[in-house]
Design a protein around this motif. Structure first.
Motif, PDB file in Angstrom:
ATOM      1  N   GLY A  31     -21.030  51.011  -0.123  1.00  0.00           N
ATOM      2  CA  GLY A  31     -21.615  49.785  -0.580  1.00  0.00           C
ATOM      3  C   GLY A  31     -22.494  50.457   1.414  1.00  0.00           C
ATOM      4  O   GLY A  31     -21.723  51.095   2.178  1.00  0.00           O
ATOM      5  N   ARG A  32     -23.228  49.401   1.648  1.00  0.00           N
ATOM      6  CA  ARG A  32     -24.045  49.834   3.199  1.00  0.00           C
ATOM      7  C   ARG A  32     -23.177  49.343   3.999  1.00  0.00           C
ATOM      8  O   ARG A  32     -23.159  50.042   5.244  1.00  0.00           O
ATOM      9  N   GLU A  33     -22.428  47.704   4.129  1.00  0.00           N
ATOM     10  CA  GLU A  33     -21.950  47.647   4.676  1.00  0.00           C
ATOM     11  C   GLU A  33     -20.952  49.073   4.653  1.00  0.00           C
ATOM     12  O   GLU A  33     -20.220  48.785   6.356  1.00  0.00           O
ATOM     13  N   HIS A  34     -19.916  48.885   4.614  1.00  0.00           N
ATOM     14  CA  HIS A  34     -18.750  50.210   4.359  1.00  0.00           C
ATOM     15  C   HIS A  34     -19.451  51.096   5.268  1.00  0.00           C
ATOM     16  O   HIS A  34     -18.935  51.377   6.175  1.00  0.00           O
ATOM     17  N   PHE A  89     -27.234  56.816   8.452  1.00  0.00           N
ATOM     18  CA  PHE A  89     -26.129  55.838   7.891  1.00  0.00           C
ATOM     19  C   PHE A  89     -26.227  54.179   8.202  1.00  0.00           C
ATOM     20  O   PHE A  89     -25.210  53.215   8.352  1.00  0.00           O
ATOM     21  N   ARG A  90     -27.287  54.407   9.312  1.00  0.00           N
ATOM     22  CA  ARG A  90     -27.243  52.683   9.417  1.00  0.00           C
ATOM     23  C   ARG A  90     -28.424  52.178   8.920  1.00  0.00           C
ATOM     24  O   ARG A  90     -29.224  50.752   9.158  1.00  0.00           O
ATOM     25  N   ALA A 127     -31.979  57.613  -1.172  1.00  0.00           N
ATOM     26  CA  ALA A 127     -32.307  56.565  -1.550  1.00  0.00           C
ATOM     27  C   ALA A 127     -31.741  55.462  -1.064  1.00  0.00           C
ATOM     28  O   ALA A 127     -32.053  54.050  -1.916  1.00  0.00           O
ATOM     29  N   ASP A 128     -30.760  55.260  -0.102  1.00  0.00           N
ATOM     30  CA  ASP A 128     -30.466  54.453   0.434  1.00  0.00           C
ATOM     31  C   ASP A 128     -29.399  55.065   1.087  1.00  0.00           C
ATOM     32  O   ASP A 128     -30.081  56.086   2.118  1.00  0.00           O
ATOM     33  N   LEU A 129     -28.690  53.920   2.570  1.00  0.00           N
ATOM     34  CA  LEU A 129     -27.582  54.963   3.057  1.00  0.00           C
ATOM     35  C   LEU A 129     -27.049  55.979   2.874  1.00  0.00           C
ATOM     36  O   LEU A 129     -26.790  55.934   1.704  1.00  0.00           O
ATOM     37  N   VAL A 130     -26.753  56.533   4.047  1.00  0.00           N
ATOM     38  CA  VAL A 130     -26.676  58.011   3.703  1.00  0.00           C
ATOM     39  C   VAL A 130     -24.611  57.727   4.463  1.00  0.00           C
ATOM     40  O   VAL A 130     -24.943  57.699   5.396  1.00  0.00           O
ATOM     41  N   ALA A 131     -23.513  58.185   3.652  1.00  0.00           N
ATOM     42  CA  ALA A 131     -22.548  58.382   4.314  1.00  0.00           C
ATOM     43  C   ALA A 131     -22.025  59.052   4.603  1.00  0.00           C
ATOM     44  O   ALA A 131     -22.590  60.153   4.896  1.00  0.00           O
ATOM     45  N   VAL A 143     -23.849  60.865  -0.386  1.00  0.00           N
ATOM     46  CA  VAL A 143     -23.238  60.228  -1.188  1.00  0.00           C
ATOM     47  C   VAL A 143     -23.458  59.270  -0.030  1.00  0.00           C
ATOM     48  O   VAL A 143     -23.903  58.706   0.704  1.00  0.00           O
ATOM     49  N   VAL A 144     -24.370  58.214  -1.514  1.00  0.00           N
ATOM     50  CA  VAL A 144     -25.119  57.059  -0.738  1.00  0.00           C
ATOM     51  C   VAL A 144     -24.985  56.148  -0.666  1.00  0.00           C
ATOM     52  O   VAL A 144     -24.102  55.348  -1.764  1.00  0.00           O
ATOM     53  N   ALA A 145     -25.170  54.506  -0.517  1.00  0.00           N
ATOM     54  CA  ALA A 145     -25.087  53.054  -1.089  1.00  0.00           C
ATOM     55  C   ALA A 145     -25.809  53.001  -2.360  1.00  0.00           C
ATOM     56  O   ALA A 145     -26.523  53.291  -2.758  1.00  0.00           O
TER      57      ALA A 145
END
Length: 151
Positions: free
Chosen positions: A21-24, A39-40, A51-55, A97-99
């Motif tokens: 998840g994004r918040e995680h 990451f933020r 595609a979304d936030l990257v971990a 790894v992405v959200a």
């Protein structure tokens, strides 16, 4: 007491996928002090082609659930966590790894070897999506102090 060598080769797979998840991701990035906008900031991540936030790469440690039934959690292995120190942790990412990822974790106790009076346990991990895509692989080494069999 030496560790039970019969556990080498045993594998365990998570029953429930790990929801990234994004918040995680944001909380993890804050915890490690990494201000990378990928990451933020969702827009920064998308502008960079994701595609979304990257971990962060080490984020995968949070996907190794304690209730997975890891070989190291089985009392018959003989591992006393009061004697354990962390030796090493490594990840090989096949893609970021992405959200939104849903990861299934498979852990295998790869080896137990004696080093002096200690034993080193190496656990390997595979992180796949629920559709079977291999996202990352990893290893973790734990040192069990003073448990090696006498020579």
């Amino acid at each position: 007491m030496p560790l039970n060598q019969d556990f080498v080769g045993r594998s365990y797979t998570s029953d429930v996928p790990f929801q990234v998840g994004r918040e995680h991701i944001r909380q993890f990035a804050r915890a490690i002090g990494d201000g990378n906008p990928l990451f933020r900031d969702v827009e920064a991540a998308k502008a960079a082609g994701h595609a979304d936030l990257v971990a962060p790469p080490t984020f995968l440690v949070t996907a190794i659930p304690g209730d997975l039934g890891l070989p190291t959690n089985d009392p018959a292995l003989g591992l006393d966590y009061s004697l354990v120190v962390h030796g090493d942790q490594r990840f090989t990412l096949h893609r970021p790894v992405v959200a939104g990822d849903e990861l299934v974790v498979r852990s295998t106790l790869a080896s137990i070897r004696s080093v002096g009076r200690n034993e080193v346990l190496v656990t390997s991990y595979e992180f796949t999506t629920t559709s079977g895509e291999l996202v990352a692989e990893g290893t973790c080494s734990l040192v069990s102090r003073g448990t090696a069999p006498p020579r």
